[in-house]
Design a protein around this motif. Sequence first.
Motif, short mmCIF file in Angstrom:
data_model
loop_
_atom_site.label_atom_id
_atom_site.label_comp_id
_atom_site.label_asym_id
_atom_site.label_seq_id
_atom_site.Cartn_x
_atom_site.Cartn_y
_atom_site.Cartn_z
N LYS A 47 0.43 -1.01 0.15
CA LYS A 47 0.54 0.76 0.46
C LYS A 47 0.90 0.89 -0.05
O LYS A 47 1.10 2.54 -0.89
N ALA A 48 1.88 1.34 1.22
CA ALA A 48 2.61 2.49 1.21
C ALA A 48 3.40 2.46 -0.24
O ALA A 48 4.92 1.19 0.50
N LYS A 49 4.26 2.88 -0.48
CA LYS A 49 4.99 2.43 -2.10
C LYS A 49 6.44 3.72 -0.66
O LYS A 49 7.02 4.65 -2.18
N VAL A 50 7.55 2.45 -0.58
CA VAL A 50 8.33 2.74 0.10
C VAL A 50 8.64 1.96 0.47
O VAL A 50 8.46 0.52 0.14
N ILE A 51 10.66 1.71 0.53
CA ILE A 51 11.48 0.81 0.31
C ILE A 51 11.92 0.35 1.71
O ILE A 51 11.89 1.30 2.00
N PRO A 52 12.50 -0.51 2.00
CA PRO A 52 12.74 -1.74 1.12
C PRO A 52 11.04 -2.51 1.70
O PRO A 52 10.61 -3.02 1.89
N LEU A 53 10.98 -3.32 -0.21
CA LEU A 53 9.70 -4.23 0.15
C LEU A 53 10.62 -5.84 0.27
O LEU A 53 11.29 -6.31 -0.31
N ILE A 54 9.34 -6.56 1.14
CA ILE A 54 10.25 -8.35 1.51
C ILE A 54 9.41 -9.17 1.16
O ILE A 54 7.37 -8.52 1.55
N ARG A 55 9.67 -10.25 0.04
CA ARG A 55 8.48 -11.15 0.36
C ARG A 55 8.46 -12.34 1.27
O ARG A 55 10.28 -12.92 0.68
N THR A 56 8.04 -12.18 2.07
CA THR A 56 7.81 -13.37 3.20
C THR A 56 7.78 -14.94 1.93
O THR A 56 7.85 -14.78 1.46
N PRO A 57 8.26 -16.20 3.11
CA PRO A 57 8.51 -17.48 2.73
C PRO A 57 7.47 -17.77 1.50
O PRO A 57 7.08 -18.49 1.42
N ASP A 58 6.52 -17.22 3.07
CA ASP A 58 4.81 -17.46 2.91
C ASP A 58 3.91 -16.73 1.68
O ASP A 58 3.22 -17.08 0.99
N GLY A 59 4.83 -16.00 0.63
CA GLY A 59 4.16 -15.35 -0.34
C GLY A 59 4.00 -13.68 0.39
O GLY A 59 2.99 -13.04 -0.93
N SER A 60 3.48 -13.31 1.01
CA SER A 60 3.49 -12.22 1.74
C SER A 60 4.42 -11.37 1.41
O SER A 60 5.15 -11.29 1.18
N TRP A 61 4.23 -9.81 1.37
CA TRP A 61 4.80 -8.96 1.05
C TRP A 61 4.70 -7.89 2.33
O TRP A 61 3.73 -7.82 2.86
N THR A 62 5.62 -7.36 2.79
CA THR A 62 5.20 -6.28 3.82
C THR A 62 6.78 -5.25 3.61
O THR A 62 7.21 -5.28 2.07
N ASN A 63 6.58 -4.22 3.59
CA ASN A 63 7.87 -2.38 3.86
C ASN A 63 7.88 -2.06 4.99
O ASN A 63 8.48 -0.61 4.87
N ASP A 64 7.67 -2.66 6.18
CA ASP A 64 7.70 -1.53 7.08
C ASP A 64 8.76 -2.28 7.91
O ASP A 64 8.52 -3.40 8.60
N SER A 65 9.62 -1.93 7.61
CA SER A 65 11.16 -2.51 8.97
C SER A 65 11.11 -2.38 10.08
O SER A 65 11.34 -3.94 10.72
N THR A 66 10.92 -2.47 10.98
CA THR A 66 10.58 -2.49 12.55
C THR A 66 9.53 -3.47 13.09
O THR A 66 10.40 -4.23 13.09
N PRO A 67 8.00 -3.36 12.29
CA PRO A 67 7.09 -4.63 12.50
C PRO A 67 7.72 -5.99 12.02
O PRO A 67 7.66 -6.96 12.46
N PHE A 68 8.74 -6.09 10.97
CA PHE A 68 8.84 -7.13 10.23
C PHE A 68 9.50 -7.78 10.95
O PHE A 68 9.90 -8.96 11.16
N LEU A 69 11.18 -7.21 11.42
CA LEU A 69 11.93 -7.54 12.04
C LEU A 69 11.58 -7.84 13.69
O LEU A 69 12.18 -8.99 13.39
#
Length: 330
Positions: A47-69
């Motif tokens: 939704k938010a057009k910022v990087i980095p984009l991360i594709r997870t092993p289950d195929g979903s995408w995210t790009n907010d570094s802190t919640p992801f990590l």
Amino acid sequence: MSRYDVYGALGSPYSLKVRAALRAKRLPHTWTGMTAEDRGRVMPNVKAKVIPLIRTPDGSWTNDSTPFLLGLEGEGRALVPTDPRLRFVCLLIEDMADEWFMKAMFHYRWFYPEDAKWCANWLMFDSLPNAGREGVERNAEMIRSRQISRMALVGCTPETAPVIEASWKRTCKALEAMATGPTRFLFGDRISLADIALYGQLKVMSVDPTPMAWLREDTPYLYRWLDLADDASGLDGEWLEPGAAIATAPVKALLAQAGDTYLPFLQANANALAGGQESFEVTLEHQRYRQSVFKYQAKCLDTLRAGWNALGADDRAALRGPIGEGAGIL
């Protein structure tokens, strides 16, 4: 084999933060320096057009570094100490790196003409690898103008430049003491999310002309430390005991800076939002600072307050001294 696919840029501090974290955690991943062509293909996944984009092993995408990590703490090596007191300190410094320290990166990159020209050309070279020099530099003029036009929005103006530079140099000097101290990282010989967040901002600044020159002259061992933090996958070590870690000079200095600079900044932003204002002013580093309000940074303060209130009374008491009066904001 399941893996994480990271689409980022070498000029993006949050991209380098995520890459360094995955390396430190020893998790299988790929790195793609995202081109304009890649951007058109992968950006629709978020939704938010910022990087980095991360594709997870289950195929979903995210790009907010802190919640992801933070969501990956159960995988690979942990980057956040389990001790509640040290965990809070780690996340406070990480948040300060992401939301306050980054202003120095943006300021130095676009405030000085030499840096703005260098950085725009470099960023566009990565984005358009087959455009040739003329194509790269023509497009670089557009990105340079766009980014310079956004400076006031994030508080990077000629009036706030002294505040931002003074605060950045203060942090760097604290980190130089860490780099030349008895442990490799802030909390011991084991890298943390706080170290990695600071690394991400500093690594891109280490090739931008003006901050690079200052780092190499005034904090040369911090400059070298960046390569250590870039890939800590082979570095084993332990965190210090909470009391010992918080008593070190670098951590005490960063907590004091959080108390007298970062937390007052977050409080002023939250107060302005609550009052329906579009901007706010606050005294930081003994100087006036002004910027537009940001809803995301109000969420950051809410998250820090929740973490503070989740601590036991003894842990809060132990941290009030190092944080100073700013602890009252929490």
